[in-house]
Motif scaffolding. Structure first.
Motif, PDB file in Angstrom:
ATOM      1  N   MET B   1       0.838  -1.225   0.000  1.00 13.83           N
ATOM      2  CA  MET B   1       0.000   0.000   0.000  1.00 13.83           C
ATOM      3  C   MET B   1       0.864   1.262   0.000  1.00 13.83           C
ATOM      4  O   MET B   1       1.744   1.427   0.826  1.00 13.83           O
ATOM      5  N   ILE B   2       0.597   2.132  -0.928  1.00 16.03           N
ATOM      6  CA  ILE B   2       1.361   3.370  -1.045  1.00 16.03           C
ATOM      7  C   ILE B   2       0.610   4.512  -0.360  1.00 16.03           C
ATOM      8  O   ILE B   2      -0.530   4.808  -0.715  1.00 16.03           O
ATOM      9  N   GLY B   3       1.243   5.104   0.638  1.00 20.09           N
ATOM     10  CA  GLY B   3       0.610   6.217   1.361  1.00 20.09           C
ATOM     11  C   GLY B   3       0.908   7.546   0.685  1.00 20.09           C
ATOM     12  O   GLY B   3       2.038   7.825   0.319  1.00 20.09           O
ATOM     13  N   ILE B   4      -0.131   8.344   0.526  1.00 16.63           N
ATOM     14  CA  ILE B   4       0.004   9.589  -0.229  1.00 16.63           C
ATOM     15  C   ILE B   4      -0.497  10.788   0.563  1.00 16.63           C
ATOM     16  O   ILE B   4      -1.529  10.706   1.237  1.00 16.63           O
ATOM     17  N   VAL B   5       0.230  11.878   0.470  1.00 16.10           N
ATOM     18  CA  VAL B   5      -0.243  13.135   1.050  1.00 16.10           C
ATOM     19  C   VAL B   5      -0.462  14.123  -0.091  1.00 16.10           C
ATOM     20  O   VAL B   5       0.374  14.238  -0.989  1.00 16.10           O
ATOM     21  N   LEU B   6      -1.596  14.814  -0.045  1.00 12.30           N
ATOM     22  CA  LEU B   6      -1.906  15.795  -1.086  1.00 12.30           C
ATOM     23  C   LEU B   6      -1.587  17.202  -0.593  1.00 12.30           C
ATOM     24  O   LEU B   6      -1.994  17.572   0.506  1.00 12.30           O
ATOM     25  N   ILE B  21      -7.841   8.566  -6.339  1.00 11.60           N
ATOM     26  CA  ILE B  21      -6.810   7.693  -5.770  1.00 11.60           C
ATOM     27  C   ILE B  21      -7.413   6.599  -4.900  1.00 11.60           C
ATOM     28  O   ILE B  21      -6.983   5.446  -4.944  1.00 11.60           O
ATOM     29  N   ASP B  22      -8.431   6.953  -4.135  1.00 12.29           N
ATOM     30  CA  ASP B  22      -9.023   5.953  -3.250  1.00 12.29           C
ATOM     31  C   ASP B  22      -9.760   4.868  -4.026  1.00 12.29           C
ATOM     32  O   ASP B  22     -10.142   3.840  -3.457  1.00 12.29           O
ATOM     33  N   GLY B  23      -9.946   5.099  -5.312  1.00 10.55           N
ATOM     34  CA  GLY B  23     -10.548   4.056  -6.138  1.00 10.55           C
ATOM     35  C   GLY B  23      -9.523   3.002  -6.540  1.00 10.55           C
ATOM     36  O   GLY B  23      -9.871   1.989  -7.145  1.00 10.55           O
ATOM     37  N   GLN B  24      -8.269   3.234  -6.197  1.00 11.85           N
ATOM     38  CA  GLN B  24      -7.202   2.283  -6.519  1.00 11.85           C
ATOM     39  C   GLN B  24      -6.849   1.460  -5.285  1.00 11.85           C
ATOM     40  O   GLN B  24      -6.624   2.020  -4.202  1.00 11.85           O
ATOM     41  N   ALA B  25      -6.795   0.178  -5.476  1.00 12.24           N
ATOM     42  CA  ALA B  25      -6.611  -0.721  -4.327  1.00 12.24           C
ATOM     43  C   ALA B  25      -5.277  -0.500  -3.616  1.00 12.24           C
ATOM     44  O   ALA B  25      -5.200  -0.578  -2.388  1.00 12.24           O
ATOM     45  N   ASP B  26      -4.236  -0.210  -4.385  1.00 13.83           N
ATOM     46  CA  ASP B  26      -2.906  -0.144  -3.782  1.00 13.83           C
ATOM     47  C   ASP B  26      -2.478   1.260  -3.385  1.00 13.83           C
ATOM     48  O   ASP B  26      -1.337   1.475  -2.984  1.00 13.83           O
ATOM     49  N   LEU B  27      -3.388   2.224  -3.536  1.00 19.00           N
ATOM     50  CA  LEU B  27      -3.047   3.608  -3.183  1.00 19.00           C
ATOM     51  C   LEU B  27      -3.975   4.108  -2.088  1.00 19.00           C
ATOM     52  O   LEU B  27      -5.149   3.757  -2.052  1.00 19.00           O
ATOM     53  N   SER B  28      -3.424   4.939  -1.210  1.00 23.92           N
ATOM     54  CA  SER B  28      -4.255   5.456  -0.135  1.00 23.92           C
ATOM     55  C   SER B  28      -3.821   6.860   0.255  1.00 23.92           C
ATOM     56  O   SER B  28      -2.635   7.114   0.482  1.00 23.92           O
ATOM     57  N   VAL B  30      -3.290   9.511   2.818  1.00 23.25           N
ATOM     58  CA  VAL B  30      -3.166   9.495   4.280  1.00 23.25           C
ATOM     59  C   VAL B  30      -3.168  10.896   4.877  1.00 23.25           C
ATOM     60  O   VAL B  30      -3.095  11.044   6.099  1.00 23.25           O
ATOM     61  N   GLY B  31      -3.254  11.912   4.020  1.00 18.34           N
ATOM     62  CA  GLY B  31      -3.293  13.258   4.573  1.00 18.34           C
ATOM     63  C   GLY B  31      -3.382  14.316   3.490  1.00 18.34           C
ATOM     64  O   GLY B  31      -3.100  14.060   2.320  1.00 18.34           O
ATOM     65  N   GLU B  32      -3.821  15.513   3.880  1.00 18.57           N
ATOM     66  CA  GLU B  32      -3.915  16.631   2.960  1.00 18.57           C
ATOM     67  C   GLU B  32      -3.317  17.869   3.622  1.00 18.57           C
ATOM     68  O   GLU B  32      -3.297  17.983   4.838  1.00 18.57           O
ATOM     69  N   ALA B  39       1.767  21.157   5.346  1.00 21.24           N
ATOM     70  CA  ALA B  39       2.439  20.073   4.631  1.00 21.24           C
ATOM     71  C   ALA B  39       3.525  19.449   5.504  1.00 21.24           C
ATOM     72  O   ALA B  39       3.602  18.214   5.625  1.00 21.24           O
ATOM     73  N   LEU B  40       4.317  20.283   6.122  1.00 19.79           N
ATOM     74  CA  LEU B  40       5.377  19.768   6.982  1.00 19.79           C
ATOM     75  C   LEU B  40       4.792  18.946   8.124  1.00 19.79           C
ATOM     76  O   LEU B  40       5.280  17.864   8.459  1.00 19.79           O
ATOM     77  N   ALA B  41       3.719  19.473   8.709  1.00 16.04           N
ATOM     78  CA  ALA B  41       3.098  18.796   9.846  1.00 16.04           C
ATOM     79  C   ALA B  41       2.580  17.418   9.453  1.00 16.04           C
ATOM     80  O   ALA B  41       2.908  16.405  10.097  1.00 16.04           O
ATOM     81  N   VAL B  42       1.800  17.378   8.398  1.00 17.70           N
ATOM     82  CA  VAL B  42       1.160  16.120   8.041  1.00 17.70           C
ATOM     83  C   VAL B  42       2.175  15.104   7.504  1.00 17.70           C
ATOM     84  O   VAL B  42       2.035  13.892   7.735  1.00 17.70           O
ATOM     85  N   VAL B  43       3.188  15.584   6.848  1.00 18.38           N
ATOM     86  CA  VAL B  43       4.193  14.656   6.323  1.00 18.38           C
ATOM     87  C   VAL B  43       5.015  14.046   7.449  1.00 18.38           C
ATOM     88  O   VAL B  43       5.294  12.842   7.446  1.00 18.38           O
ATOM     89  N   THR B  44       5.373  14.853   8.428  1.00 20.06           N
ATOM     90  CA  THR B  44       6.134  14.291   9.551  1.00 20.06           C
ATOM     91  C   THR B  44       5.292  13.317  10.357  1.00 20.06           C
ATOM     92  O   THR B  44       5.789  12.303  10.834  1.00 20.06           O
ATOM     93  N   SER B  45       4.005  13.608  10.504  1.00 20.33           N
ATOM     94  CA  SER B  45       3.177  12.727  11.322  1.00 20.33           C
ATOM     95  C   SER B  45       2.748  11.474  10.576  1.00 20.33           C
ATOM     96  O   SER B  45       2.612  10.406  11.173  1.00 20.33           O
ATOM     97  N   GLU B  46       2.543  11.577   9.285  1.00 21.43           N
ATOM     98  CA  GLU B  46       2.016  10.430   8.536  1.00 21.43           C
ATOM     99  C   GLU B  46       3.099   9.633   7.797  1.00 21.43           C
ATOM    100  O   GLU B  46       2.874   8.477   7.449  1.00 21.43           O
ATOM    101  N   GLY B  47       4.225  10.268   7.545  1.00 19.53           N
ATOM    102  CA  GLY B  47       5.293   9.574   6.812  1.00 19.53           C
ATOM    103  C   GLY B  47       4.826   8.903   5.539  1.00 19.53           C
ATOM    104  O   GLY B  47       4.964   7.689   5.358  1.00 19.53           O
ATOM    105  N   PRO B  48       4.289   9.684   4.608  1.00 18.45           N
ATOM    106  CA  PRO B  48       3.761   9.106   3.360  1.00 18.45           C
ATOM    107  C   PRO B  48       4.907   8.642   2.451  1.00 18.45           C
ATOM    108  O   PRO B  48       6.057   9.053   2.635  1.00 18.45           O
ATOM    109  N   ASP B  49       4.568   7.800   1.494  1.00 18.93           N
ATOM    110  CA  ASP B  49       5.567   7.377   0.512  1.00 18.93           C
ATOM    111  C   ASP B  49       5.742   8.450  -0.554  1.00 18.93           C
ATOM    112  O   ASP B  49       6.839   8.709  -1.018  1.00 18.93           O
ATOM    113  N   VAL B  50       4.608   9.042  -0.925  1.00 24.86           N
ATOM    114  CA  VAL B  50       4.620  10.016  -2.015  1.00 24.86           C
ATOM    115  C   VAL B  50       3.823  11.255  -1.617  1.00 24.86           C
ATOM    116  O   VAL B  50       2.790  11.145  -0.964  1.00 24.86           O
ATOM    117  N   VAL B  51       4.326  12.395  -2.015  1.00 22.43           N
ATOM    118  CA  VAL B  51       3.582  13.639  -1.837  1.00 22.43           C
ATOM    119  C   VAL B  51       3.200  14.168  -3.207  1.00 22.43           C
ATOM    120  O   VAL B  51       4.059  14.317  -4.084  1.00 22.43           O
TER     121      VAL B  51
END
Lengths: 208, 208
Positions: B1-6, B21-28, B30-32, B39-51
């Motif tokens: 599962m790939i975690g994504i922040v928008l 994105i949520d319509g894709q099984a392997d993508l999720s 995890v924050g906006e 952006a800094l806050a949510v990325v540090t807390s969620e540790g997404p794979d991709v922004v």
DNA sequence: CCCGGCATCAGCCAATTGGCCATCGCGGAG
DNA sequence: CTCCGCGATGGCCAATTGGCTGATGCCGGG
């Protein structure tokens, strides 16, 4: 239930609007389109109450204003709510003249969007605060009424032509060009050609 | 599962991306976030794979390039995929220099978007065809390498300043300003200030 | 270590620009 | 019928611009 058709050439934006709107009990997206032809087709077949229209349809294609006019010319025209990124002058006017009910900015919070859709369905006029402000500014004072001829001059100006060249291009004397330029300067509140070009682009009097 | 922040300041666009994105099984998603701090806050807390990063964050605020740089400076930086409306010159470079993995246009079809996200998560570089073309065009010929100083001049120029005023503003002599202008003219392929402003705006070297 | 690019500065000169004033024909609003 | 705005024009003049040649200091890559 208010039926809505989305007209926007960005799949992402359409999906976003659909997702947001479908979260509202009394609103329903009944169709999408990404251009003039598709818009006419889906609107005639679905007969929506409101059309959400993106003004900046693609690059160079038939603008949202043209599509708006086309839709309003239908037998039972839907109300059109323009939704766009920019709040600068000329687009607003063209859209409203084309028969749009209102004008919201894309970065408006969802609540404002929903309220706007409902108001539009009721036949009310909706304008983003900043848009309204722009309109007021525009009609109140000396009103930036750039004449058609002046727009022509601005276009040539943005291509870097000198007065002599513009004169040749427009079949008038150099003096006339200078005269137009002077008027443009006062109307745009600038005093150089470079400033005039920037101001004209910013206010969408000309495009690049 | 790939975690994504928008990261985008438009609620509509965030909703659209999330829906797609949520319509894709392997993508999720995890924050906006709608700006640098968030952006800094949510990325540090969620540790997404991709922004997924919108380049044109608001008007005048810290641009997407700045946010990208900030994110890449974090201890465990996420991969950044820039997603924007325009494919014109300078933005691309700045984003890539800031550490972005790739660059897609907002009007790309969803499939391309998904593929881009997966590739980015794998550490691959993704560029929209038109973007890639622009890059090639840019590095091949004389390359329009407008320097930082020249951009400053262009900005003042678009505000309609004269050489003397620009000189004062930049703390240099008038001769220097003229020199910069000459270079700008040759690089942009114009020979007047007005033309330079138009060309600079068109290529998004400066904004209005 | 040298070369190239960038930023800086100088002086010369012709052409262009911008400000100002005045005029004229035309069509629409009052 | 008259006034006003738009487009078109003329002339005058000071200031600005743009082209050209040339030079210096600094920095980074080869």
């Amino acid at each position: 239930m208010i039926g809505i058709v989305l007209v926007d050439d960005h799949p992402v934006v359409r999906a976003g609007l659909r997702a947001l709107i479908d979260g509202q009990a009394d609103l329903s997206v009944v169709g999408e389109a990404d251009g003039l032809d598709a818009a006419l087709a889906v609107v005639t077949s679905e007969g929506p109450d409101v059309v959400l229209m993106d003004l900046s349809l693609g690059t160079g294609k038939a603008g949202g204003a043209a599509v708006t006019a086309a839709l309003r010319a239908l037998p039972a025209p839907p109300e059109v709510l323009v939704l766009t990124t920019y709040d600068t002058e000329s687009d607003i006017l063209r859209a409203l003249e084309a028969g749009a009910r209102g004008y919201l900015l894309k970065d408006a919070p969802p609540d404002e969007l929903f309220a706007g859709i409902r108001a539009t369905a009721r036949g009310e006029t909706v304008l983003s605060p900043s848009v309204a402000a722009t309109l007021v500014r525009r009609t109140t004072p000396g009103a930036t009424t750039i004449t058609e001829r002046e727009v022509e001059v601005l276009e040539l100006l943005s291509r870097g032509l000198g007065n002599k060249e513009m004169a040749r291009e427009l079949f008038v004397s150099e003096a006339t060009v200078k005269s137009h330029l002077s008027h443009i300067y006062t109307k745009l509140g600038v005093d150089t050609r470079a400033g005039a070009v920037a101001a004209a682009i910013e206010r969408r009097i000309i495009r690049t």
